[in-house]
Design an enzyme around this catalytic site. Sequence first.
Site, PDB file in Angstrom:
ATOM      1  N   TYR A  34       0.863  -1.183   0.000  1.00 44.14           N
ATOM      2  CA  TYR A  34       0.000   0.000   0.000  1.00 44.14           C
ATOM      3  C   TYR A  34       0.897   1.231   0.000  1.00 44.14           C
ATOM      4  CZ  TYR A  34      -3.030   3.769   1.611  1.00 44.14           C
ATOM      5  OH  TYR A  34      -3.694   4.957   1.712  1.00 44.14           O
ATOM      6  N   GLU A  79      -3.521   7.415  -4.241  1.00 39.72           N
ATOM      7  CA  GLU A  79      -3.367   6.137  -3.538  1.00 39.72           C
ATOM      8  C   GLU A  79      -3.265   4.987  -4.524  1.00 39.72           C
ATOM      9  OE1 GLU A  79      -5.864   4.762   0.104  1.00 39.72           O
ATOM     10  OE2 GLU A  79      -6.813   3.827  -1.658  1.00 39.72           O
TER      11      GLU A  79
END
Length: 392
Positions: free
Chosen positions: A108, A194
Amino acid sequence: MKIHEYQAKTLLKEYGVPINKGILAENSDDISSAVKSLSPPYVIKAQIHSGGRGKAGGVKIANTPGEAISISNDLLGKTLITKQTGPQGRIVKKLLITECVDINKEYYISIALDPGKSCIAFVASGAGGIEIEETAAKSPDSIISKNIDIKIGVRDYFLRNIASKLEIKDVSGFIRIGRGMYDLFLQKDCSMVEINPLVETTDGELIALDAKVTFDDNALFRHPDVAELCDINEIDPKEAEAQKYSLNYVALDGSVGCMVNGAGLAMATMDIINAFGGKPANFLDVGGNTTGDSVAEAFKILLSDSKVKVIFVNIFGGIVKCDIIANGIVNAIKSYKSSCEMVDVPIVVRLVGNNSKEGNEILNESGLNIISKTLMADAAKACVLLSQESLE
């Protein structure tokens, strides 16, 4: 402003971030064409503005072209209900059909504003592929957060340090991805960029498998190309209508409709409604430069919400004059003469400040179902009582 995954990945690709091959489909013909152009197995992903699509059945894997076509046609037009959509869900009107990737490891990474520290932060974790909130709750130590010095930017040593902590083998690839994300963030006035997950394939390549990008609404005037990415179907119709008249509107789940001037007063209005046991149906700031027409449109938006059982107009006249607000309310009601049911919603008004006397006179002489209050607390109490009575 939010955009879809396929749009976010396209932007990232423009900034040098590798993505897997995928094709957008909006109808059955698009689905057939996409499946023919891609190699199996396939991943079919619903394109809605919400996280948790996989858990809601919005992400499917198909091993054959026929299976991919069948799954895609079933998913298109389906209503997905996630934590973020609420019980009403979102209708799937677009699909992203992609080729599968052989995954060795998931990460992530994101660049976002850190309001607490008034800076931009680079956030990363070796626990990719799941919601970052879950990671933060279960394994907070696995999250790396490093502030970015805006004067220096994202340098190679900064990203190399993060890659080392994540034990990423392709350091040069990670640096290229991190720099691309940061350039996108700054150049397009993003509020977040993101990638989740960023995957390391079995061949050792880093690829953005899913992405989310949001933008600062206040900076869209600088980026007409970004503004065009807005999917009006993903916005509450009342919010979309409010945007046309430069009204700041956010739909909520309560029964007290609010029309206020100034964000601070709007927040205080919602707080005091909650304090007296009620729930606001919206946040609506008409602003300091509003006109009679925009006030009338704001009132129409409130009246169009079936959840609204009472309307609280809370205006402190400064730049905006109270008589303008009053005229806007009266004009809005007159335009709804043929819809008596909507007009029957009681209205509690607090006009204080510039031309408040004239504004109250306009309302008092209108013959409408209006309750005038001077104190904010009294007005809020009246609204909560009226909303509770209507729900009994």
